[in-house]
Write a protein that holds these residues in place. Structure first.
Motif, short mmCIF file in Angstrom:
data_model
loop_
_atom_site.label_atom_id
_atom_site.label_comp_id
_atom_site.label_asym_id
_atom_site.label_seq_id
_atom_site.Cartn_x
_atom_site.Cartn_y
_atom_site.Cartn_z
N ALA A 1 -3.07 1.91 -18.23
CA ALA A 1 -4.09 0.99 -17.71
C ALA A 1 -4.32 -0.17 -18.66
O ALA A 1 -4.47 -1.32 -18.23
CB ALA A 1 -5.39 1.75 -17.46
N LYS A 2 -4.33 0.11 -19.96
CA LYS A 2 -4.50 -0.95 -20.95
C LYS A 2 -3.36 -1.95 -20.87
O LYS A 2 -3.57 -3.17 -20.95
CB LYS A 2 -4.56 -0.34 -22.36
CG LYS A 2 -5.85 0.36 -22.70
CD LYS A 2 -5.81 0.89 -24.13
CE LYS A 2 -7.10 1.58 -24.50
NZ LYS A 2 -7.04 2.13 -25.88
N VAL A 3 -2.14 -1.44 -20.72
CA VAL A 3 -0.96 -2.30 -20.63
C VAL A 3 -1.04 -3.18 -19.40
O VAL A 3 -0.82 -4.40 -19.46
CB VAL A 3 0.33 -1.45 -20.61
CG1 VAL A 3 1.53 -2.31 -20.23
CG2 VAL A 3 0.56 -0.80 -21.97
N LEU A 4 -1.36 -2.59 -18.26
CA LEU A 4 -1.40 -3.35 -17.01
C LEU A 4 -2.56 -4.36 -17.00
O LEU A 4 -2.40 -5.48 -16.51
CB LEU A 4 -1.50 -2.40 -15.82
CG LEU A 4 -0.29 -1.47 -15.64
CD1 LEU A 4 -0.53 -0.50 -14.50
CD2 LEU A 4 0.98 -2.27 -15.41
N ASP A 5 -3.70 -3.97 -17.53
CA ASP A 5 -4.83 -4.90 -17.62
C ASP A 5 -4.47 -6.08 -18.53
O ASP A 5 -4.82 -7.23 -18.24
CB ASP A 5 -6.07 -4.19 -18.16
CG ASP A 5 -6.71 -3.27 -17.14
OD1 ASP A 5 -6.46 -3.45 -15.93
OD2 ASP A 5 -7.45 -2.35 -17.55
N ALA A 6 -3.77 -5.78 -19.63
CA ALA A 6 -3.36 -6.85 -20.55
C ALA A 6 -2.36 -7.78 -19.87
O ALA A 6 -2.42 -9.01 -20.04
CB ALA A 6 -2.74 -6.25 -21.81
N ALA B 1 4.09 -9.76 -26.00
CA ALA B 1 2.76 -10.31 -25.75
C ALA B 1 1.82 -9.25 -25.20
O ALA B 1 0.65 -9.17 -25.58
CB ALA B 1 2.86 -11.49 -24.80
N VAL B 2 2.33 -8.43 -24.29
CA VAL B 2 1.51 -7.37 -23.70
C VAL B 2 1.17 -6.32 -24.75
O VAL B 2 0.06 -5.79 -24.78
CB VAL B 2 2.25 -6.73 -22.50
CG1 VAL B 2 1.51 -5.50 -22.00
CG2 VAL B 2 2.40 -7.75 -21.36
N VAL C 1 -0.88 -1.39 -27.46
CA VAL C 1 0.11 -0.34 -27.21
C VAL C 1 1.44 -0.80 -27.75
O VAL C 1 1.83 -1.95 -27.55
CB VAL C 1 0.21 -0.03 -25.69
CG1 VAL C 1 1.27 1.04 -25.43
CG2 VAL C 1 -1.15 0.41 -25.16
N SER C 2 2.17 0.07 -28.42
CA SER C 2 3.40 -0.34 -29.09
C SER C 2 4.48 -0.79 -28.11
O SER C 2 4.50 -0.36 -26.95
CB SER C 2 3.96 0.81 -29.92
OG SER C 2 4.44 1.85 -29.09
#
Length: 205
Positions: A21-26, A43-44, A50-51
């Motif tokens: 979720a953090k990745v997709l929101d970013a 960039a994401v 997240v690595s």
């Protein structure tokens, strides 16, 4: 032992879902502020914390990340549409109902204008993006057309045309600035009044 392993697995799954979720929101934040060209794994990774390796492990590449981000975004938009319009259908007065529906469509698209642009433009040549976008549009068409037909006692065809007017105006505003469409300066209030008249005319048939 099995119960212990199951207990360990659930927190791991929760962390994995939270990370995704953090990745997709970013990704959506980048698309909404900088556009598709700025969407890179690096960039994401920086924006989400997240690595790179974790992102590649889950999404494999940028394109799969973009497809997942679109699905995440459209799920949010569908929920927003429903939550914004749910109170509208409880309104008895037809003119007020339509005015609020026009406003809700405009707000949802305006608030997410750059992200809509990113997916519409990226999806033009990508069958997965285009198919998912069409699915979402058809879902909205079914939901809103059925409600319009029921509330106004009109035909499915008239309700579909009314939905097309709502959707088409919102998409046009998301993709283009006013001056890119016509040279006529029209206030938002006046334009919404004209849209109301058009919807009333269609739904009265």
């Amino acid at each position: 032992m099995g119960d212990q392993q199951e207990g360990m697995r659930k927190p791991q799954q929760a962390r994995s879902q939270d990370s995704a979720a953090k990745v997709l929101d970013a990704a959506l934040k980048i698309l909404g502020s900088q556009g598709p060209s700025a969407l890179t794994i690096a960039a994401v990774s920086k924006a989400s914390g997240v690595s790179n390796g974790s992102i590649y492990h889950r999404f494999a590449d940028r394109r799969n990340l973009l497809v997942a981000a679109q699905d995440h975004f459209l799920a949010q938009i569908e929920e927003a549409w429903l939550s914004r319009t749910a109170p509208v259908w409880a309104v008895d007065d037809h003119e007020t109902l339509l005015s609020r529906l026009i406003a809700a469509f405009s707000e949802v698209f305006a608030e997410n204008r750059l992200v809509f642009q990113a997916f519409m433009l990226s999806g033009y040549d990508d069958p997965n993006l285009r198919t998912r976008g069409a699915e979402s549009t058809r879902w909205a068409a079914r939901e809103f057309s059925a409600l319009l037909a029921e509330r106004f006692g009109t035909s499915p065809e008239a309700a579909d045309t009314a939905y097309r007017i709502l959707w088409g105006q919102a998409v046009s505003a998301a993709l283009f600035a006013d001056e890119e469409v016509t040279g006529v300066a029209v206030s938002e209030h006046t334009r919404q009044g004209h849209l109301l008249q058009a919807l009333q005319a269609v739904l009265a048939t």
